[in-house]
Design a protein around this motif. Structure first.
Motif, PDB file in Angstrom:
ATOM      1  N   LEU A  16      10.732 -11.069   4.744  1.00  0.00           N
ATOM      2  CA  LEU A  16      10.406  -9.836   5.460  1.00  0.00           C
ATOM      3  C   LEU A  16       9.236  -9.115   4.798  1.00  0.00           C
ATOM      4  CD1 LEU A  16      14.003  -8.484   6.197  1.00  0.00           C
ATOM      5  CD2 LEU A  16      12.442  -9.664   7.759  1.00  0.00           C
ATOM      6  N   CYS A  17       9.229  -9.119   3.464  1.00  0.00           N
ATOM      7  CA  CYS A  17       8.114  -8.487   2.738  1.00  0.00           C
ATOM      8  C   CYS A  17       6.805  -9.217   3.014  1.00  0.00           C
ATOM      9  CB  CYS A  17       8.411  -8.471   1.244  1.00  0.00           C
ATOM     10  SG  CYS A  17       9.756  -7.358   0.778  1.00  0.00           S
ATOM     11  N   LEU A  18       6.892 -10.558   3.068  1.00  0.00           N
ATOM     12  CA  LEU A  18       5.703 -11.353   3.349  1.00  0.00           C
ATOM     13  C   LEU A  18       5.169 -11.043   4.742  1.00  0.00           C
ATOM     14  CD1 LEU A  18       3.666 -13.588   2.664  1.00  0.00           C
ATOM     15  CD2 LEU A  18       5.351 -15.255   3.494  1.00  0.00           C
ATOM     16  N   LEU A  19       6.080 -10.995   5.722  1.00  0.00           N
ATOM     17  CA  LEU A  19       5.662 -10.676   7.094  1.00  0.00           C
ATOM     18  C   LEU A  19       5.063  -9.275   7.180  1.00  0.00           C
ATOM     19  CD1 LEU A  19       8.536 -12.178   9.265  1.00  0.00           C
ATOM     20  CD2 LEU A  19       6.141 -12.880   9.258  1.00  0.00           C
ATOM     21  N   PHE A  20       5.652  -8.334   6.486  1.00  0.00           N
ATOM     22  CA  PHE A  20       5.115  -6.968   6.498  1.00  0.00           C
ATOM     23  C   PHE A  20       3.714  -6.937   5.897  1.00  0.00           C
ATOM     24  CE2 PHE A  20       4.517  -2.847   4.306  1.00  0.00           C
ATOM     25  CZ  PHE A  20       4.494  -2.026   5.426  1.00  0.00           C
ATOM     26  N   LEU A  21       3.525  -7.623   4.768  1.00  0.00           N
ATOM     27  CA  LEU A  21       2.203  -7.677   4.141  1.00  0.00           C
ATOM     28  C   LEU A  21       1.189  -8.304   5.091  1.00  0.00           C
ATOM     29  CD1 LEU A  21       0.247  -7.475   1.713  1.00  0.00           C
ATOM     30  CD2 LEU A  21       1.135  -9.693   0.951  1.00  0.00           C
ATOM     31  N   LEU A  22       1.570  -9.419   5.720  1.00  0.00           N
ATOM     32  CA  LEU A  22       0.650 -10.100   6.623  1.00  0.00           C
ATOM     33  C   LEU A  22       0.328  -9.246   7.844  1.00  0.00           C
ATOM     34  CD1 LEU A  22       2.108 -13.720   6.410  1.00  0.00           C
ATOM     35  CD2 LEU A  22      -0.007 -12.869   5.377  1.00  0.00           C
ATOM     36  N   SER A  23       1.305  -8.458   8.300  1.00  0.00           N
ATOM     37  CA  SER A  23       1.036  -7.578   9.440  1.00  0.00           C
ATOM     38  C   SER A  23      -0.045  -6.553   9.116  1.00  0.00           C
ATOM     39  CB  SER A  23       2.322  -6.868   9.870  1.00  0.00           C
ATOM     40  OG  SER A  23       2.705  -5.887   8.924  1.00  0.00           O
ATOM     41  N   LEU A  24      -0.229  -6.260   7.841  1.00  0.00           N
ATOM     42  CA  LEU A  24      -1.242  -5.297   7.413  1.00  0.00           C
ATOM     43  C   LEU A  24      -2.619  -5.937   7.230  1.00  0.00           C
ATOM     44  CD1 LEU A  24       0.788  -3.292   4.722  1.00  0.00           C
ATOM     45  CD2 LEU A  24       0.370  -2.648   7.103  1.00  0.00           C
ATOM     46  N   ILE A  25      -2.637  -7.221   6.817  1.00  0.00           N
ATOM     47  CA  ILE A  25      -3.922  -7.813   6.421  1.00  0.00           C
ATOM     48  C   ILE A  25      -4.445  -8.890   7.358  1.00  0.00           C
ATOM     49  CG2 ILE A  25      -3.462  -7.324   3.985  1.00  0.00           C
ATOM     50  CD1 ILE A  25      -2.884 -10.321   3.604  1.00  0.00           C
ATOM     51  N   VAL A  26      -3.590  -9.448   8.220  1.00  0.00           N
ATOM     52  CA  VAL A  26      -4.056 -10.525   9.100  1.00  0.00           C
ATOM     53  C   VAL A  26      -5.110  -9.984  10.062  1.00  0.00           C
ATOM     54  CG1 VAL A  26      -3.375 -11.927  11.094  1.00  0.00           C
ATOM     55  CG2 VAL A  26      -2.074 -12.069   8.972  1.00  0.00           C
ATOM     56  N   ARG A  27      -6.216 -10.676  10.130  1.00  0.00           N
ATOM     57  CA  ARG A  27      -7.328 -10.332  11.017  1.00  0.00           C
ATOM     58  C   ARG A  27      -7.923 -11.601  11.626  1.00  0.00           C
ATOM     59  NH1 ARG A  27      -5.390  -6.196   9.921  1.00  0.00           N
ATOM     60  NH2 ARG A  27      -6.340  -4.149   9.505  1.00  0.00           N
ATOM     61  N   PRO A  28      -8.412 -11.540  12.867  1.00  0.00           N
ATOM     62  CA  PRO A  28      -8.397 -10.403  13.786  1.00  0.00           C
ATOM     63  C   PRO A  28      -6.974 -10.098  14.262  1.00  0.00           C
ATOM     64  CG  PRO A  28     -10.047 -12.044  14.413  1.00  0.00           C
ATOM     65  CD  PRO A  28      -9.166 -12.674  13.399  1.00  0.00           C
ATOM     66  N   ARG A  29      -6.828  -8.947  14.911  1.00  0.00           N
ATOM     67  CA  ARG A  29      -5.533  -8.533  15.405  1.00  0.00           C
ATOM     68  C   ARG A  29      -5.091  -9.413  16.583  1.00  0.00           C
ATOM     69  NH1 ARG A  29      -2.549  -5.722  11.868  1.00  0.00           N
ATOM     70  NH2 ARG A  29      -3.564  -3.820  11.110  1.00  0.00           N
ATOM     71  N   PRO A  30      -3.777  -9.521  16.815  1.00  0.00           N
ATOM     72  CA  PRO A  30      -3.299 -10.280  17.978  1.00  0.00           C
ATOM     73  C   PRO A  30      -3.887  -9.749  19.282  1.00  0.00           C
ATOM     74  CG  PRO A  30      -1.486  -9.781  16.495  1.00  0.00           C
ATOM     75  CD  PRO A  30      -2.673  -9.010  15.986  1.00  0.00           C
ATOM     76  N   VAL A  31      -4.095 -10.639  20.247  1.00  0.00           N
ATOM     77  CA  VAL A  31      -4.712 -10.260  21.516  1.00  0.00           C
ATOM     78  C   VAL A  31      -4.168 -11.154  22.617  1.00  0.00           C
ATOM     79  CG1 VAL A  31      -6.686 -11.830  21.285  1.00  0.00           C
ATOM     80  CG2 VAL A  31      -6.939  -9.740  22.624  1.00  0.00           C
ATOM     81  N   LYS A  32      -4.164 -10.663  23.834  1.00  0.00           N
ATOM     82  CA  LYS A  32      -3.813 -11.453  25.011  1.00  0.00           C
ATOM     83  C   LYS A  32      -5.032 -11.492  25.932  1.00  0.00           C
ATOM     84  CE  LYS A  32       0.455 -12.251  23.842  1.00  0.00           C
ATOM     85  NZ  LYS A  32       0.875 -13.620  23.460  1.00  0.00           N
ATOM     86  N   ILE A  33      -5.444 -12.691  26.300  1.00  0.00           N
ATOM     87  CA  ILE A  33      -6.637 -12.858  27.139  1.00  0.00           C
ATOM     88  C   ILE A  33      -6.208 -13.390  28.498  1.00  0.00           C
ATOM     89  CG2 ILE A  33      -8.857 -14.047  27.375  1.00  0.00           C
ATOM     90  CD1 ILE A  33      -8.922 -14.204  24.295  1.00  0.00           C
ATOM     91  N   PRO A  34      -6.360 -12.607  29.558  1.00  0.00           N
ATOM     92  CA  PRO A  34      -5.937 -13.056  30.883  1.00  0.00           C
ATOM     93  C   PRO A  34      -6.867 -14.125  31.451  1.00  0.00           C
ATOM     94  CG  PRO A  34      -6.982 -10.902  31.024  1.00  0.00           C
ATOM     95  CD  PRO A  34      -6.897 -11.230  29.571  1.00  0.00           C
ATOM     96  N   ILE A  35      -6.287 -15.033  32.226  1.00  0.00           N
ATOM     97  CA  ILE A  35      -7.039 -16.090  32.896  1.00  0.00           C
ATOM     98  C   ILE A  35      -7.149 -15.799  34.392  1.00  0.00           C
ATOM     99  CG2 ILE A  35      -7.042 -18.539  33.513  1.00  0.00           C
ATOM    100  CD1 ILE A  35      -7.765 -18.090  30.647  1.00  0.00           C
ATOM    101  N   ASN A  36      -6.093 -15.265  34.970  1.00  0.00           N
ATOM    102  CA  ASN A  36      -6.062 -14.985  36.406  1.00  0.00           C
ATOM    103  C   ASN A  36      -7.193 -14.031  36.801  1.00  0.00           C
ATOM    104  OD1 ASN A  36      -4.882 -14.986  39.089  1.00  0.00           O
ATOM    105  ND2 ASN A  36      -4.238 -12.888  38.640  1.00  0.00           N
ATOM    106  N   ASP A  37      -7.909 -14.398  37.848  1.00  0.00           N
ATOM    107  CA  ASP A  37      -8.994 -13.564  38.379  1.00  0.00           C
ATOM    108  C   ASP A  37     -10.133 -13.384  37.377  1.00  0.00           C
ATOM    109  OD1 ASP A  37     -10.111 -12.188  40.520  1.00  0.00           O
ATOM    110  OD2 ASP A  37      -9.440 -10.252  39.754  1.00  0.00           O
ATOM    111  N   ARG A  38     -10.303 -14.347  36.455  1.00  0.00           N
ATOM    112  CA  ARG A  38     -11.434 -14.320  35.523  1.00  0.00           C
ATOM    113  C   ARG A  38     -12.348 -15.504  35.821  1.00  0.00           C
ATOM    114  NH1 ARG A  38     -10.023 -11.717  30.836  1.00  0.00           N
ATOM    115  NH2 ARG A  38     -12.197 -11.009  30.715  1.00  0.00           N
ATOM    116  N   HIS A  39     -13.612 -15.427  35.345  1.00  0.00           N
ATOM    117  CA  HIS A  39     -14.559 -16.518  35.536  1.00  0.00           C
ATOM    118  C   HIS A  39     -14.498 -17.447  34.331  1.00  0.00           C
ATOM    119  CE1 HIS A  39     -18.997 -17.831  36.436  1.00  0.00           C
ATOM    120  NE2 HIS A  39     -18.132 -18.822  36.604  1.00  0.00           N
ATOM    121  N   VAL A  40     -14.017 -18.674  34.557  1.00  0.00           N
ATOM    122  CA  VAL A  40     -13.907 -19.687  33.504  1.00  0.00           C
ATOM    123  C   VAL A  40     -14.994 -20.739  33.738  1.00  0.00           C
ATOM    124  CG1 VAL A  40     -12.437 -21.439  32.444  1.00  0.00           C
ATOM    125  CG2 VAL A  40     -11.433 -19.296  33.271  1.00  0.00           C
ATOM    126  N   PHE A  41     -15.860 -20.925  32.741  1.00  0.00           N
ATOM    127  CA  PHE A  41     -16.977 -21.862  32.842  1.00  0.00           C
ATOM    128  C   PHE A  41     -16.731 -22.987  31.847  1.00  0.00           C
ATOM    129  CE2 PHE A  41     -21.084 -23.728  32.554  1.00  0.00           C
ATOM    130  CZ  PHE A  41     -21.826 -23.347  33.667  1.00  0.00           C
TER     131      PHE A  41
END
Length: 325
Positions: free
Chosen positions: A17-42
């Protein structure tokens, strides 16, 4: 004594739990969700193999899809196949990724892109000692310089997009972009180069909410692989067999999932994950869970990697010993 044992147990439980907490502070870039629906995929290399499978899957998930390849005839076949299966109208662009001016014209015609999948690639098997330099240059020019050309051509419009949702640049590397393989010298150099490109590029475009993914498939059952096998050195086939071959649709599924989660490293099978853990280094990592696995498994994955290398070098020694008899 019992109290001491209970304290030790609590510490053991708290460490993760301590390891996860530390990583939540330092992991970069931050988590992200990238939508595919209605986007232009090349997608480059979109007329066959992995590229066609990615285009097909993206269309089935509601994306607007464009594909680029050299052969207009193959592009037309791919377009028809995707339309028949998904009902999505696909735009096609015939160009050589080595021709920057042609790519720039494609950019102007295609319009802003939300997900750029740089999937093209060539592999001409052979040992460097006997391979012609023209073949080496060809692989470097297509696989590496062609990727620079694509990103350079499309990035300005991606940075200036009016749709400010997260966007993505995807580079199709290879497990041969993580570890050197006999008979892949020039190919490995070109694919290793993509990792440096991807890591530096991510730092340059993170402020624009554009996220880089580096996909690392093993041998994939495509028309290109069939041609490669006709001239691939036997030792290359022996070593490549260490990692199970995949179908193009399987790689496409892994790729789309990696894009949507913004994953930087996208392994495609169990061996790929092992190599990814062993070579994590200073690569970006968005997932706290995966980061913790990398930290915990660093030593174990290195040991497993040494066993793999032992197997490969043993195969090479046996091969040359038999040839000397």
């Amino acid at each position: 004594m019992a109290a001491l044992s209970l304290l030790s147990l609590l510490l053991i439980l708290l460490l993760p739990l301590c390891l996860l907490f530390l990583l939540s502070l330092i992991v970069r870039p931050r988590p992200v969700k990238i939508p595919i629906n209605d986007r232009h995929v090349f997608v480059t290399g979109g007329s066959s193999g992995i590229g066609l499978a990615i285009a097909h899957r993206a269309a089935s998930e509601g994306a607007r899809v464009s594909i680029l390849a050299r052969s207009q005839a193959k592009l037309d076949e791919a377009k028809q196949a995707i339309q028949l299966a998904t009902g999505v109208d696909v735009a096609t662009f015939s160009a050589d990724v080595r021709d920057f001016d042609a790519l720039r014209r494609a950019t102007e015609e295609a319009g802003p892109v939300d997900v750029l999948v740089v999937n093209h690639g060539v592999y001409l098997p052979g040992e460097l000692a006997t391979q012609e330099l023209d073949e080496v240059r060809f692989m470097i020019d297509v696989n590496l310089i062609g990727s620079f050309n694509m990103i350079k051509a499309f990035l300005p419009a991606m940075k200036a997009r009016t749709d400010r949702r997260p966007a993505s640049v995807v580079l199709m590397s290879s497990q041969a972009g993580q570890v050197g393989i006999y008979g892949y010298t020039a190919y490995c150099a070109s694919k290793f180069g993509l990792r440096g490109l991807a890591e530096a590029l991510q730092q340059e475009i993170i402020a624009d909410d554009i996220h880089v993914s580096l996909v690392l498939p093993p041998d994939t059952d495509t028309p290109g692989l069939a041609e490669e096998n006709k001239r691939r050195p036997p030792l290359s086939s022996i070593i490549a067999a260490t990692s199970t071959a995949m179908k193009a649709d399987q790689v496409a599924e892994k790729t789309l999932n990696g894009i949507k989660s913004g994953s930087f490293i996208v392994p495609c099978n169990s061996v790929g994950y092992l190599i990814a853990f062993a070579t994590a280094g200073l690569s970006p990592q968005r997932s706290y869970i995966m980061a913790s696995v990398e930290v915990v498994c660093a030593g174990i994955s290195r040991l497993a990697g040494l066993f793999i290398l032992w197997s490969w070098y043993s195969s090479i020694e046996k091969w040359y010993a038999q040839r000397k008899k």
